[in-house]
Motif scaffolding. Structure first.
Motif, PDB file in Angstrom:
ATOM      1  N   THR A 225       0.834  -1.205   0.000  1.00  0.00           N
ATOM      2  CA  THR A 225       0.000   0.000   0.000  1.00  0.00           C
ATOM      3  C   THR A 225       0.864   1.249   0.000  1.00  0.00           C
ATOM      4  O   THR A 225       0.578   2.223  -0.710  1.00  0.00           O
ATOM      5  N   ILE A 466      -7.171  -0.792   5.686  1.00  0.00           N
ATOM      6  CA  ILE A 466      -8.314  -0.761   4.772  1.00  0.00           C
ATOM      7  C   ILE A 466      -8.652   0.673   4.381  1.00  0.00           C
ATOM      8  O   ILE A 466      -8.920   0.970   3.208  1.00  0.00           O
ATOM      9  N   ALA A 469      -6.113   1.832   2.036  1.00  0.00           N
ATOM     10  CA  ALA A 469      -6.272   1.137   0.753  1.00  0.00           C
ATOM     11  C   ALA A 469      -7.390   1.757  -0.065  1.00  0.00           C
ATOM     12  O   ALA A 469      -7.306   1.836  -1.293  1.00  0.00           O
ATOM     13  N   ASN A 661      -7.735  -5.930   0.676  1.00  0.00           N
ATOM     14  CA  ASN A 661      -6.891  -4.741   0.395  1.00  0.00           C
ATOM     15  C   ASN A 661      -5.976  -4.961  -0.801  1.00  0.00           C
ATOM     16  O   ASN A 661      -6.056  -4.234  -1.795  1.00  0.00           O
TER      17      ASN A 661
END
Length: 685
Positions: A225, A466, A469, A661
């Motif tokens: 990420t 999350i 993401a 994710n």
């Protein structure tokens, strides 16, 4: 000039790496405890190492095929950076996990001296993983851009990180929850023995799973990420401001500067993690996060002003919007703090959501499940509102690039957040080692509260992952649309997502179903693997005499080998799904359908992931709350119902939910890489 700008950014990454190495040596100098503790810890280390070695062997085979494809389709530069992203992602998780499995017994030994020494030991062990993630991430992106000084190629780096992430999250999640569910169902429910009891044949596999899932898996997830967001922000900066007065280098470098600053801030934040006088353990961890934020924000402002006043960058658009970009970065930091606080509210045992599930357990298994599902669904609303407000505010200040900067600022805190997360499996293992080594009750009185907080920190980090993401995926989607407009072989191309177009509606539906299909495959994989553990544990209880009275020794290695093989086998199909699906939709239905698919996946995936991780964390802590003596405590029907809820929530929060994710981001990265070819294919045919 580009190299001169990249050098101080890389220096911050090297500083993070150097501090991580210092912490490694500090950890390894601490006392290891008695021989029994070392024996248990060695079994966990061997199991974790064997699992990761096998996992990376399988991923390497898949990666080799993709490397060859990229080499001939997108050029050697993209293929080389794909390898770099994959290698650094794997290294961050591997090194971090190896220190985590060496910190667990040292934390148990430190617990003899009380909460403060044990917390310091566990947190510093976790900080190695956090700093490795951001240091490797920043250094990797700097190398990727510095090698070719072309933003088109660095998408390969993001794809390499994404590939490792989706398989590490899947494999680690399947492993940890198959072992955990199998151990709980037979050990706690059927045999009535405590968690981490050495008589349970799956106990070593369960402790291995904590590390390969919550340490190596989370490291790969947030490395991806972090790297993907940096790449997407740089890509947007280069594409959106290409035609402005002066070159767009300031916009390309700004996300990396934010990342460099936050590494320094995260290092300083680790110095503030100390338990306050009131004994609030979570407060000690929050002190570290808040300290990092307090250090980072003024440095963000200073860096923005210095970049604006640097004549070498010479961009009127950056000068006009410098203040707004700083406030976008602040918005990203605020979202981080709010998401962390909201997730703790829904998963902490001191708040009503968890106590609602615990209370519902009094009337049976079904009411526990109903309450857990409801709390998980309810837990999606406030985080999405926070993210929505953040998107609107940052877009109003600086458009799409403003959203990218907010996302990068949010991800820049990854170092301290992953340190808080990796603390969790270390304390969990420490409690297990204390139980299996039959250490004094005073040690468990230290490791148990640390472990209880660890459950919350793991849930909080998943909420952060999350939320970040979701922002990162929106930035990637914007990059996809811009790539279509700017890179399509010179053929004019118009990108329209109007709902009057039937393929757009079909694309939205196909995207919306992806998180459910992917999540279902993950849950079924855990169920099958856990079923194998249940059968094996029952067999050992039945066939090996003396296990229950302590005169016979369980065959721990059988369970470790069984779960390792099952996790590797089960991760392949769900792992390949997000790679194949966007290519099929793009080439069959076209780039508009693929764009709509990405949007559907982002929106639905955000809700599903939040619901799973929040509900799973709440179920887990509801069980812990009952085990602390509430509503009858251990051994009651209420406790049995809570254990059932926890076993349902385990694959929710540690396998399917977190793996959504990387699934979302892999799909977006694949779309960006294939966009020019897909567009040209549909224009010609």
């Amino acid at each position: 000039m580009t190299i001169n700008v990249l050098l101080p950014i890389a220096a911050a990454g090297v500083l993070g790496l150097a501090y991580a190495v210092y912490l490694i040596f500090w950890v390894l100098r601490q006392p290891e405890g008695n021989e029994r503790m070392r024996e248990i810890a060695l079994a966990i280390q061997d199991g974790a190492k064997a699992y990761l070695n096998r996992q990376y062997t399988i991923i390497a085979a898949i990666g080799a095929v993709i490397f060859v494809f990229l080499l001939f389709s997108l050029g050697w530069q993209t293929a080389v950076l794909f390898l770099l992203g994959a290698a650094l992602s794997a290294a961050a998780g591997y090194v971090g996990m190896n220190i985590a499995v060496r910190s667990n017994l040292r934390t148990a030994e430190a617990a003899r001296g009380g909460l403060q020494p044990a917390l310091r030991m566990a947190f510093r062990g976790g900080a190695v993983t956090g700093l490795m993630v951001v240091a490797f991430g920043l250094i990797g992106v700097v190398i990727a851009y510095g090698l070719f000084q072309n933003i088109d190629y660095i998408v390969g780096f993001a794809f390499g990180a994404s590939l490792i992430s989706v398989f590490a999250r899947l494999g680690g999640g399947i492993y940890t929850k198959a072992a955990d569910v199998g151990a709980d169902l037979v050990g706690k429910v059927e045999a009535g023995i405590p968690e981490d009891d050495p008589r349970n044949p799956a106990v070593i596999a369960d402790n291995v799973g904590d590390n390969v899932g919550d340490c190596a898996g989370m490291a790969a997830d947030l490395f991806e990420t972090y790297g993907v967001t940096a790449v997407a922000a740089m890509l947007l900066g280069g594409l959106l401001y290409k035609g402005t007065t002066g070159h767009s280098l300031a916009f390309i470098m700004y996300p990396l500067i934010l990342g460099a600053i936050s590494i320094v801030a995260s290092i300083i934040g680790t110095w503030f993690v100390k338990i306050p006088r009131n004994g609030w353990i979570m407060g000690a961890l929050y002190k570290g996060l808040i300290a990092a934020v307090v250090v980072a924000i003024p440095l963000f402002y200073l860096a923005t002003r210095l970049l604006d006043n640097n004549g070498e960058f010479n961009n009127t658009a950056f000068t006009a919007g410098a203040n707004n970009l700083f406030w976008c970065a602040v918005i990203g930091i605020v979202i981080t703090v709010l998401i962390v606080a909201i997730t703790e509210f829904f998963t902490g045992s001191q708040f009503w959501p968890v106590r609602t599930i615990a209370r519902a357990s009094q009337t049976g298994h079904a009411t526990n499940i109903i309450a857990g599902l409801a709390i998980g669904m309810e837990g999606t609303a406030i985080p999405v509102l926070v993210i929505g407000v953040g998107i609107l505010a940052s877009a109003a200040l600086a458009g799409l690039y403003g959203i990218a900067i907010a996302a990068m600022a949010m991800l820049s805190m990854t170092g301290i957040v992953v340190a808080i997360d990796s603390y969790g499996p270390i304390t969990d293992n420490a409690g297990g080692i204390a139980e299996m080594a039959d250490l004094p009750e005073s040690v468990r009185n230290v490791t148990d509260p640390l472990d209880a907080v660890g459950n919350t920190t793991k849930a909080v980090t998943k909420g952060y992952a999350i939320g970040s993401a979701g922002l990162a995926a929106l930035v990637l989607f914007a990059s996809y649309t811009d790539v279509l407009k700017n890179h399509h072989g010179g053929v004019p191309f118009s990108f329209d997502l109007s709902l009057s177009n039937g393929v757009v509606i079909v694309g939205l539906f196909l995207g919306g179903i992806m998180p459910f299909l992917f999540g279902a495959l993950c849950m079924l994989a855990v169920g099958r693997a856990a079923g194998g553990v249940v059968v094996e544990v029952r067999r050992q209880f039945r066939e090996i005499p003396g296990i229950m009275d302590g005169t016979g020794k369980p065959e721990y290695a059988r369970c470790v080998a069984l779960v390792t093989a099952a996790a590797q086998r089960e991760m392949i199909i769900p792992g390949l799904l997000p790679v194949a699906a966007p290519l099929l939709v793009g080439f069959i239905l076209g780039p508009q359908a693929l764009g709509a698919m990405l949007l559907g996946t982002i929106v639905v995936g955000l809700f599903v992931a939040l619901q799973m991780t929040t509900g799973g964390g709440a179920w887990d802590n509801a069980k812990k709350y009952i085990e602390d003596g509430h509503f009858g405590g251990k051994g009651t029907d209420t406790h049995a119902a809570a254990v059932t809820g926890d076993t349902v929530g385990d694959p929710y929060k540690d396998t399917a939910g977190p793996a959504i994710n990387p699934m979302i981001k892999v799909m977006n990265i694949i779309a960006i890489l294939a966009a020019p070819t897909i567009a040209l294919h549909h224009l010609l045919y």
